[in-house]
Every structure is written in structure tokens, then in C-alpha cells.
Design an enzyme around this catalytic site. Structure first.
Site, mmCIF file in Angstrom:
data_model
loop_
_atom_site.group_PDB
_atom_site.id
_atom_site.type_symbol
_atom_site.label_atom_id
_atom_site.label_comp_id
_atom_site.label_asym_id
_atom_site.label_seq_id
_atom_site.Cartn_x
_atom_site.Cartn_y
_atom_site.Cartn_z
ATOM 1 N N HIS A 1 0.823 -1.215 0.000
ATOM 2 C CA HIS A 1 0.000 0.000 0.000
ATOM 3 C C HIS A 1 0.851 1.257 0.000
ATOM 4 O O HIS A 1 2.036 1.218 0.301
ATOM 5 C CB HIS A 1 -0.912 0.019 1.228
ATOM 6 C CG HIS A 1 -0.148 0.261 2.501
ATOM 7 N ND1 HIS A 1 0.561 -0.742 3.147
ATOM 8 C CD2 HIS A 1 0.057 1.375 3.226
ATOM 9 C CE1 HIS A 1 1.131 -0.251 4.232
ATOM 10 N NE2 HIS A 1 0.859 1.039 4.294
ATOM 11 N N ASP B 1 0.481 5.017 1.962
ATOM 12 C CA ASP B 1 -0.332 5.678 2.987
ATOM 13 C C ASP B 1 -1.099 6.822 2.320
ATOM 14 O O ASP B 1 -0.474 7.651 1.645
ATOM 15 C CB ASP B 1 0.574 6.230 4.093
ATOM 16 C CG ASP B 1 1.308 5.107 4.825
ATOM 17 O OD1 ASP B 1 2.394 5.376 5.393
ATOM 18 O OD2 ASP B 1 0.805 3.963 4.790
ATOM 19 N N HIS C 1 4.767 0.252 0.233
ATOM 20 C CA HIS C 1 5.430 -0.543 1.275
ATOM 21 C C HIS C 1 4.470 -1.601 1.823
ATOM 22 O O HIS C 1 3.272 -1.595 1.517
ATOM 23 C CB HIS C 1 5.946 0.363 2.399
ATOM 24 C CG HIS C 1 4.923 1.241 3.030
ATOM 25 N ND1 HIS C 1 4.326 2.315 2.364
ATOM 26 C CD2 HIS C 1 4.358 1.208 4.246
ATOM 27 C CE1 HIS C 1 3.474 2.901 3.170
ATOM 28 N NE2 HIS C 1 3.455 2.259 4.323
ATOM 29 N N ARG D 1 5.950 -8.583 16.429
ATOM 30 C CA ARG D 1 6.571 -7.321 16.020
ATOM 31 C C ARG D 1 5.637 -6.165 16.337
ATOM 32 O O ARG D 1 4.421 -6.311 16.243
ATOM 33 C CB ARG D 1 6.894 -7.345 14.520
ATOM 34 C CG ARG D 1 7.440 -6.026 13.995
ATOM 35 C CD ARG D 1 7.917 -6.110 12.564
ATOM 36 N NE ARG D 1 8.380 -4.799 12.128
ATOM 37 C CZ ARG D 1 7.678 -3.969 11.359
ATOM 38 N NH1 ARG D 1 6.482 -4.334 10.921
ATOM 39 N NH2 ARG D 1 8.143 -2.778 11.025
HETATM 40 C C1 LIG Z 1 -5.789 7.083 6.300
HETATM 41 C C2 LIG Z 1 -5.397 5.892 6.729
HETATM 42 C C3 LIG Z 1 -6.004 4.598 6.306
HETATM 43 C C4 LIG Z 1 -4.998 3.565 6.891
HETATM 44 C C5 LIG Z 1 -4.549 4.246 8.170
HETATM 45 C C6 LIG Z 1 -4.266 5.652 7.672
HETATM 46 C C7 LIG Z 1 -2.930 5.613 6.870
HETATM 47 C C8 LIG Z 1 -2.575 4.194 6.393
HETATM 48 C C9 LIG Z 1 -3.794 3.397 5.923
HETATM 49 C C10 LIG Z 1 -3.589 1.851 5.812
HETATM 50 C C11 LIG Z 1 -2.672 1.345 6.940
HETATM 51 C C12 LIG Z 1 -3.009 1.404 4.445
HETATM 52 C C13 LIG Z 1 -3.086 -0.134 4.303
HETATM 53 C C14 LIG Z 1 -4.541 -0.617 4.426
HETATM 54 C C15 LIG Z 1 -5.201 -0.185 5.757
HETATM 55 C C16 LIG Z 1 -6.697 -0.576 5.656
HETATM 56 C C17 LIG Z 1 -4.639 -0.989 6.940
HETATM 57 O O1 LIG Z 1 -4.049 -2.083 6.714
HETATM 58 O O2 LIG Z 1 -4.806 -0.580 8.096
HETATM 59 C C18 LIG Z 1 -5.055 1.350 5.898
HETATM 60 C C19 LIG Z 1 -5.565 2.128 7.122
HETATM 61 C C20 LIG Z 1 -7.081 2.083 7.321
HETATM 62 O O3 LIG Z 1 -7.868 2.254 6.355
HETATM 63 O O4 LIG Z 1 -7.470 1.867 8.486
HETATM 64 O O1 LIG Z 2 4.417 -1.733 10.675
HETATM 65 C C1 LIG Z 2 5.057 -1.416 9.645
HETATM 66 O O2 LIG Z 2 6.249 -1.674 9.465
HETATM 67 C C2 LIG Z 2 4.322 -0.669 8.532
HETATM 68 C C3 LIG Z 2 2.925 -0.262 8.944
HETATM 69 C C4 LIG Z 2 2.276 0.582 7.884
HETATM 70 O O3 LIG Z 2 2.759 0.693 6.761
HETATM 71 C C5 LIG Z 2 1.034 1.297 8.197
HETATM 72 O O4 LIG Z 2 0.481 1.075 9.301
HETATM 73 O O5 LIG Z 2 0.622 2.095 7.305
HETATM 74 FE FE LIG Z 3 1.802 2.324 5.658
#
Ligand SMILES: C=C1C[C@]23C[C@H]1CC[C@H]2[C@]1(C)CCC[C@@](C)(C(=O)O)[C@H]1[C@@H]3C(=O)O
Ligand SMILES: O=C(O)CCC(=O)C(=O)O
Ligand SMILES: [Fe+2]
Length: 378
Positions: free
Chosen positions: A244, A246, A300, A310
Site C-alpha cells: 500500500h 499511505d 510498502h 513485532r
Molecule cells: C488514512 C489511513 C487509512 C490507513 C490508516 C491511515 C494511513 C494508512 C492506511 C492503511 C494502513 C493502508 C493499508 C490498508 C489499511 C486498511 C490498513 O491495513 O490498516 C489502511 C488504514 C485504514 O484504512 O485503516
Molecule cells: O508496521 C510497519 O512496518 C508498517 C505499517 C504501515 O505501513 C502502516 O500502518 O501504514
Molecule cells: Fe503504511
């Protein structure tokens, strides 16, 4: 990437079958099996090729106002942002004890009893704050192998109607968490100060006024997220956080020494070994839009670990929700070269929370979504 707008809209809330599974694996420290809901497409699971050779930007001179050091730092930031949107910072000025304590206090938070976590869970898919286990209340496939605890941080003391971090901890986790709330409030204040300083470096690196981005973010309200990635013995099919970008502007990540963060650059995944005295910084979609795509939003992911839990803390810099994202004239050669429409932060945030699961193509799909809904187009 098989996530798309309709998938998110059409699915009913996923049954919480993932919850007992994750807790079962955590309780016994043995992974019984990986539910199919946690299995990711092979394209997302390609192994890392090697280590990323990202710049380490020493901020000492910049933070002291040294002009030569500031120029050097802005050049390193520019090189990283043009390539993959990722760098690390040293001599960042954040108190090492605060960093260590914030990491340590994640233990009592994630070891809370299941019923307390449930009470403090994100009550509705569109509500971002509180606990989430594998986002199993939002998604029904490609579940991330992680537990998260998220809260808001108002840069200017409830200017944006966000409760203080201390009040959020006391009201959500209980009065006994007030002191821990103070620690995370101090942590967020330090992340705010560092991220605003970094926006100055970014402004300089783009040939803008150093205050250009700082002014855009300084009265904002950012997102703080604690990530706990349980042991997953059956690696190779699950991911802690999938590929993804951010959607936010800039992320400062503090990770423990376990390792698992990976960055996609030059069509290959690269591991980012933890560095005890550095903080990870990556550019997000909002900033990529603000510079009309000149800098890259960093792709990333976080891979799972077969032997150790972790933890990481991610501070996501955001502006006020009503702020309109529009590149400065200096970065737009002519109107035809606009890559993204004007949009407010709340529009992009809502897109990721209600219509589209953030991935490595969020901004591109958001752009299509916005342009299709606006008669005047881009
Ligand atoms: C605006 C946001 C949505 C998320 C949290 C913040 C910034 C990072 C995003 C996220 C981590 C990107 C990967 C998918 C996601 C759904 C997650 O795995 O948490 C995303 C976050 C979110 O929508 O809660
Ligand atoms: O935990 C990590 O190393 C990455 C987490 C991340 O990319 C996120 O929470 O958006
Ligand atoms: Fe991220």
C-alpha cells in the site's frame, strides 16, 4: 491487486471468525492454521530481493538552522522522494526514552483482556479510532495479520474537535490508562514537531518557501496507529500489512528491532532492517498530489514473522479535513499537466474508509472516482 471500489461497497461485514483464530494463535503462541481469509494473492507475496539502500538523513544541522546542512539534507530527501518516497532520519531530536517507553507501553495495551478490547473496538467500519483485529469487521478477504489501536491527535489542542489523547485513553481503556495516555500524547507532540520540521525540508527540496507545507499542516489533525503483528508460523501466505501507499501526507514510523517493513522500488521488494537510532519516514498520497506527482508516494508492506511478535508505531501527518489539496503554481507547468483533481483531505479519507481499501493504487483510483463524479472533470 484485486481490491476495487465495488468490492468494498458490496460486501457485508465480515463475520468475526478471524477474532478467535488470532486470539487462539496468540494464546497458545502456536499457529493452528492460517484461515483462508488471511491468505494473500501470490503477486503480493513475492519475496524481498535484498535490503533497501535508502538515505539516512542526519537532521542535527538542519534542526540547528545550519544553512549548509539544511541544503545537504534537502538534497538527500529529494533524491529519496524522486526514487521511492522513503528515507530514514537520525539526530531527529525525539527523546530516546520517550521512543522506548512508547514502544514498551504497547504491551499493556495489546495484552488487555478480549472483552476490554471488544468494548474499545472500532464500533463501526467508518469509525477509525480504537482496536481492530485484522480489520475483520471491514474486510472479508486478504485480512492483515495484525492488531491495531488507532486514535486522533489534534495539532492545536482540540481545534479540530478531537478529544485529547489522554482523554481518549481514559474514556476508551479506563482511568488506569491515564498515565499511558500522557506518554502517547507526548509522543504525538514530538511526532507533530518532527513531521512539521520535515515538511520544511520537503518545501525547500521542491524549491518552494520552507513554510509552504508547514502552514498547510500546522493546524491539522493527524492519525496515530499502534501496530501489533502476532507470531505467524505459517509465513509465505499471510501479510502483516499488505502492499500500500499511505493515503496521508507523510508517515513517521518507529519500529522495534524485529524487522518486517519492506519497500517496493525498481520493481522489487526491499527489506528495511530496523536501525535503533533512526526513524523511518515515507511520503504518502496526499503529499504526492500536493507536488503533482513529482515525489512518489512510497509503496510498502509489512511481512509476518514466524518466531517473534513485532510492534510499530505509525504517525500519519494529516491537515485539517477541510483543507483543499492543490499543487502550488510553481509545480504545475500548465493546466493540462495536472495529474490529480483538487480535493479535500476529508474526501480522500472518506474514500479509504467507506468506498475503497487503501492499496498501492489508491490515489489513481480516487482520481478516477472523483473525476467521474464531477461534471467538470479534473
Ligand atoms: C488514512 C489511513 C487509512 C490507513 C490508516 C491511515 C494511513 C494508512 C492506511 C492503511 C494502513 C493502508 C493499508 C490498508 C489499511 C486498511 C490498513 O491495513 O490498516 C489502511 C488504514 C485504514 O484504512 O485503516
Ligand atoms: O508496521 C510497519 O512496518 C508498517 C505499517 C504501515 O505501513 C502502516 O500502518 O501504514
Ligand atoms: Fe503504511
Amino acid at each position: 491487486m484485486d481490491s476495487n471500489i465495488s468490492e468494498f461497497d458490496s460486501q457485508e461485514q465480515a463475520p468475526n471468525e478471524a477474532l478467535p483464530f488470532l486470539h487462539a494463535s496468540k494464546l497458545t503462541h502456536k499457529t493452528l492454521f492460517v484461515s483462508s481469509k488471511f491468505i494473500w494473492p501470490k503477486g503480493d507475496l513475492v519475496e524481498a530481493y535484498g535490503k533497501l539502500s535508502e538515505p539516512y538523513v542526519d537532521l542535527e544541522g538542519f534542526l540547528k538552522g545550519d544553512k549548509k546542512a539544511t541544503l545537504e539534507a534537502s538534497k538527500l530527501v529529494r533524491k529519496a522522494c524522486l526514487e521511492h518516497g522513503f528515507f530514514q532520519v537520525t539526530n531527529h531530536g525525539v527523546d530516546q526514552n520517550l521512543l522506548a517507553t512508547a514502544l514498551h507501553e504497547m504491551g499493556p495495551i495489546f495484552n488487555l483482556p478480549f472483552n476490554v478490547k471488544t468494548r474499545a473496538s472500532q464500533s463501526h467500519p467508518a469509525k477509525m479510532w480504537g482496536f481492530s483485529t485484522a480489520h475483520s469487521n471491514r474486510f472479508s478477504s486478504k485480512l492483515p495479520w495484525k492488531e491495531t489501536f488507532s486514535f486522533g491527535f489534534d495539532h492545536c489542542n482540540s481545534f479540530n474537535n478531537e478529544p485529547s489523547v489522554v482523554d481518549f485513553f481514559s474514556s476508551t481503556l479506563g482511568k488506569e490508562f491515564k498515565e499511558i495516555g500522557v506518554i502517547y500524547e507526548k509522543y504525538c507532540e514530538a511526532m507533530r514537531d518532527l513531521s512539521l520540521a520535515l515538511t520544511e525540508l520537503l518545501g525547500i527540496s521542491l524549491g518552494l518557501e520552507r513554510s509552504h507545507f508547514r502552514m498547510f499542516f500546522e493546524d491539522g489533525s493527524s492519525i496515530m496507529r499502534l501496530n501489533s503483528y502476532p507470531i505467524c508460523e505459517q509465513g509465505g501466505v499471510a501479510l502483516g500489512t499488505g502492499p500500500h501507499c499511505d493515503p496521508t501526507a507523510l508517515t513517521i514510523l518507529h519500529q522495534d528491532q524485529v524487522g518486517g517493513l519492506e519497500v517496493f522500488a525498481n520493481n522489487l521488494w526491499h527489506s528495511v532492517p530496523p536501525s535503533p537510532n533512526a526513524l523511518v519516514v515515507n511520503i504518502g498520497d496526499l503529499l504526492m498530489a500536493q507536488c503533482n506527482g513529482e515525489y512518489k508516494s512510497c509503496v510498502h508492506r509489512a511481512v509476518v514473522n514466524k518466531h517473534k511478535e513485532r510492534r510499530s508505531l505509525a504517525f500519519f501527518l494529516c491537515p485539517r479535513k477541510d483543507k483543499v489539496v492543490r499543487p502550488p503554481e510553481k509545480l504545475i507547468s500548465d493546466d493540462e499537466s495536472r495529474k490529480y483533481p483538487d480535493f479535500s483531505w476529508s474526501e480522500l479519507l472518506e474514500f479509504t474508509q467507506k468506498h475503497y481499501r487503501a492499496d498501492a493504487a489508491t490515489l489513481q483510483n480516487f482520481t478516477k472516482w472523483v473525476v467521474s463524479s464531477r461534471p467538470w472533470g479534473l
